[in-house]
Design an enzyme around this catalytic site. Structure first.
Site, PDB file in Angstrom:
ATOM      1  N   ARG A   7      35.819  19.339  -7.226  1.00 49.18           N
ATOM      2  CA  ARG A   7      34.525  20.051  -7.786  1.00 49.18           C
ATOM      3  C   ARG A   7      33.941  21.248  -6.893  1.00 49.18           C
ATOM      4  O   ARG A   7      33.609  22.056  -7.188  1.00 49.18           O
ATOM      5  CB  ARG A   7      33.500  18.943  -7.857  1.00 49.18           C
ATOM      6  CG  ARG A   7      32.331  19.379  -8.472  1.00 49.18           C
ATOM      7  CD  ARG A   7      30.980  19.764  -7.570  1.00 49.18           C
ATOM      8  NE  ARG A   7      30.061  20.498  -8.244  1.00 49.18           N
ATOM      9  CZ  ARG A   7      29.204  20.179  -8.847  1.00 49.18           C
ATOM     10  NH1 ARG A   7      29.026  19.060  -9.609  1.00 49.18           N
ATOM     11  NH2 ARG A   7      28.142  20.973  -9.219  1.00 49.18           N
TER      12      ARG A   7
ATOM     13  N   TYR B 242      34.515  25.696  -6.629  1.00 49.90           N
ATOM     14  CA  TYR B 242      33.704  26.761  -6.703  1.00 49.90           C
ATOM     15  C   TYR B 242      32.863  27.017  -5.444  1.00 49.90           C
ATOM     16  O   TYR B 242      32.659  28.311  -4.960  1.00 49.90           O
ATOM     17  CB  TYR B 242      32.779  26.205  -7.915  1.00 49.90           C
ATOM     18  CG  TYR B 242      31.691  27.198  -8.275  1.00 49.90           C
ATOM     19  CD1 TYR B 242      31.735  28.545  -8.832  1.00 49.90           C
ATOM     20  CD2 TYR B 242      30.490  26.693  -8.363  1.00 49.90           C
ATOM     21  CE1 TYR B 242      30.855  29.165  -9.170  1.00 49.90           C
ATOM     22  CE2 TYR B 242      29.262  27.737  -8.627  1.00 49.90           C
ATOM     23  CZ  TYR B 242      29.572  28.788  -9.140  1.00 49.90           C
ATOM     24  OH  TYR B 242      28.250  29.540  -9.494  1.00 49.90           O
TER      25      TYR B 242
ATOM     26  N   LEU C 116      22.262  22.154 -19.932  1.00 50.57           N
ATOM     27  CA  LEU C 116      21.324  22.171 -21.362  1.00 50.57           C
ATOM     28  C   LEU C 116      22.157  22.304 -22.557  1.00 50.57           C
ATOM     29  O   LEU C 116      21.834  21.876 -23.464  1.00 50.57           O
ATOM     30  CB  LEU C 116      20.637  23.835 -20.830  1.00 50.57           C
ATOM     31  CG  LEU C 116      19.836  24.493 -21.669  1.00 50.57           C
ATOM     32  CD1 LEU C 116      20.425  25.455 -22.765  1.00 50.57           C
ATOM     33  CD2 LEU C 116      18.754  23.707 -22.229  1.00 50.57           C
TER      34      LEU C 116
ATOM     35  N   ASP D 297      26.660   9.722 -14.401  1.00 50.30           N
ATOM     36  CA  ASP D 297      26.315   8.638 -12.988  1.00 50.30           C
ATOM     37  C   ASP D 297      24.719   8.446 -13.003  1.00 50.30           C
ATOM     38  O   ASP D 297      24.040   8.243 -11.998  1.00 50.30           O
ATOM     39  CB  ASP D 297      26.474   9.554 -11.848  1.00 50.30           C
ATOM     40  CG  ASP D 297      28.093   9.584 -11.725  1.00 50.30           C
ATOM     41  OD1 ASP D 297      28.968   8.771 -12.377  1.00 50.30           O
ATOM     42  OD2 ASP D 297      28.611  10.804 -11.126  1.00 50.30           O
TER      43      ASP D 297
ATOM     44  N   ARG E 116      17.754  18.828 -10.092  1.00 50.64           N
ATOM     45  CA  ARG E 116      18.070  20.220 -10.219  1.00 50.64           C
ATOM     46  C   ARG E 116      16.846  20.932 -10.057  1.00 50.64           C
ATOM     47  O   ARG E 116      15.759  20.377 -10.552  1.00 50.64           O
ATOM     48  CB  ARG E 116      19.031  20.506 -11.466  1.00 50.64           C
ATOM     49  CG  ARG E 116      20.401  20.129 -11.696  1.00 50.64           C
ATOM     50  CD  ARG E 116      21.073  20.627 -10.486  1.00 50.64           C
ATOM     51  NE  ARG E 116      22.689  20.271 -10.527  1.00 50.64           N
ATOM     52  CZ  ARG E 116      23.191  19.406  -9.960  1.00 50.64           C
ATOM     53  NH1 ARG E 116      22.480  18.481  -9.246  1.00 50.64           N
ATOM     54  NH2 ARG E 116      24.397  19.175  -9.964  1.00 50.64           N
TER      55      ARG E 116
ATOM     56  N   ASP F  95      23.331  16.291  -5.064  1.00 50.72           N
ATOM     57  CA  ASP F  95      22.347  15.392  -5.404  1.00 50.72           C
ATOM     58  C   ASP F  95      21.172  16.143  -5.275  1.00 50.72           C
ATOM     59  O   ASP F  95      20.336  15.363  -6.085  1.00 50.72           O
ATOM     60  CB  ASP F  95      22.135  14.394  -3.908  1.00 50.72           C
ATOM     61  CG  ASP F  95      21.907  15.171  -2.548  1.00 50.72           C
ATOM     62  OD1 ASP F  95      22.756  16.003  -2.496  1.00 50.72           O
ATOM     63  OD2 ASP F  95      21.072  14.788  -1.927  1.00 50.72           O
TER      64      ASP F  95
END
Ligand code: NAD
Ligand code: UDP
Length: 365
Positions: free
Chosen positions: A161, A164, A214, A231, A237, A317
């Site tokens: 992950r 990026y 979204l 999870d 965010r 997180d």
């Protein structure tokens, strides 16, 4: 008229920036992208020259070079930037975010042209708090993200992950290196979950694969499927309205003295939410926008990251930006609150995709 180059002008951010720049009447855009569908209404505008091409390291830069010299700014937005692809296609992700793109930095350095680059808040990775089991976000020094102080902390290589995040980080460092060695002016922007119309496709309608959260939640609402909380939906965010973000970009372009040779967090501190809270808020707003009360009880289910994205997923997180630099250097602060951001964005999605199912806002009773 200021000449700018935009790579990725046909994407979500690019389309909103193009709208704003053309409306100002002060810019001529040389724009590159694979697709111009999101800005098709501007294709006849004499202040937009469109170059429909796939940008790669070997071919395209010869074509871009003549425009770089003398440009007011070179704005780089083109990238693979959806988490599902970081996990399913890490090679493509690294190629797109570094290998295919770094020649642009060399070009800007050669011509001493101003490179304005959208990096990501994901370069910060996980917070230090998340590695201290007892911390529970007690100490802002361990989770608040400050551009020039906070360490960039990502997980092990096997969790791809981070393909990026690390490609974006190396891109930032290569920009910085050319500034130090060759005096290339730059501005690096770290976006915090910018939301708005045209953000992502809806799978099965105008694209395939797994979009950002979204569009995942909108797909579930449109198709009467459960919202899936990865999870448990505990990750936070910080959601920022695209018009506020474009305000920041415009202020940077208008004020080179304030913005050059700086890294900026561009996020709305007040827009912080867990993914579970986001799902609950989007259910309520779906009911308000469409007039369908059933959305208030729309099913929500939990799913593991590995099942949702595949092996190699690990999550950020929490993302809390210190935005004091954007405030003091540019006079920028986000204006739109979370609920309003979601209301505007979801209304666009229901207008675009909802009519067939009686979910267009004009069909609300
Ligand atoms: P997007 O996917 O909507 O837009 C990217 C555009 O670049 C697309 O139109 C795509 O066709 C184009 N593109 C990609 N690779 C290309 C290539 N090789 N040749 C030609 N065109 C190519 O993404 P976005 O949300 O608009 O993001 C823009 C930038 O901002 C990206 O660099 C992304 O990493 C960064 N960013 C965005 C957010 C956000 O909240 N939207 C968050 C963090 C970082
Ligand atoms: N997520 C989720 N359900 C979905 C899609 C995403 O719970 O259907 C979570 C994802 O695990 C992450 C957050 O939503 O915690 C934001 O994901 P997004 O794809 O928008 O990208 P990111 O913010 O990680 O770049």
């Amino acid at each position: 008229m200021k000449k700018v180059i935009i790579l990725g002008c046909g994407g979500f951010v690019g389309s909103h920036l193009t709208d704003r720049m053309l409306a100002s009447g002060e810019y001529h855009i040389e724009g590159w992208d694979i697709s111009f569908d999101k800005i098709s209404q501007h294709l006849d505008n004499p202040n937009l020259s469109s170059h429909q091409r796939y940008i790669d390291r070997d071919s395209t830069f010869e074509e871009i070079e003549p425009y770089v010299e003398g440009a007011h700014a070179v704005i780089s937005l083109a990238a693979v930037c959806t988490p599902a692809q970081y996990v399913s296609s890490p090679v493509k992700t690294i190629r797109s975010n570094f290998i295919d793109a770094y020649a642009l930095i060399d070009l800007c350095a050669k011509h001493r042209s101003w490179l304005v680059h959208t990096s990501t808040c994901e370069v910060y990775g996980r917070t230090l708090s998340s590695y201290v089991p007892t911390d529970n976000y007690d100490n802002p020094d361990l989770y608040e993200q400050r551009e020039d102080e906070t360490p960039l902390v990502v997980g092990p290589t096997k969790n791809h992950r981070w393909s990026y995040s690390t490609a974006k980080q190396l891109f930032e460092r290569y920009i910085y290196a050319h500034n130090v060695e060759n005096g290339m002016p730059f501005t690096i922007i770290r976006p915090y979950n910018w939301f708005g119309a045209r953000m992502d496709f809806i799978p099965g309608r105008d694209g395939e694969g797994v979009p950002r959260v979204l569009a995942c939640f909108m797909t579930a609402l449109l198709d009467d499927q459960p919202l899936q909380l990865v999870d448990g939906g505990l990750a936070y965010r910080t959601i920022t309205y695209i018009d506020d973000a474009v305000d920041a970009l415009m202020l940077m372009l208008e004020n080179p003295k304030g913005s050059q040779n700086q890294v900026f967090n561009v996020g709305n501190r007040g827009g912080e939410v867990t993914m579970k809270e986001l799902a609950l808020m989007m259910r309520e707003l779906a009911a308000e926008i469409t007039g369908k009360e059933k959305f208030r009880d729309h099913p929500i289910e939990e799913i593991t990251g590995e099942k949702f994205y595949g092996e190699g997923y690990e999550d950020c997180d929490r993302r809390v930006p210190d935005v004091s630099k954007a405030e003091s250097r540019l006079g920028w602060k986000a204006k739109t609150d979370l609920r309003e951001t979601l209301r505007i964005t979801m209304t666009h999605y229901f207008e675009q995709y909802g009519r067939e199912k009686g979910l267009h806002p004009s069909q609300a009773k």
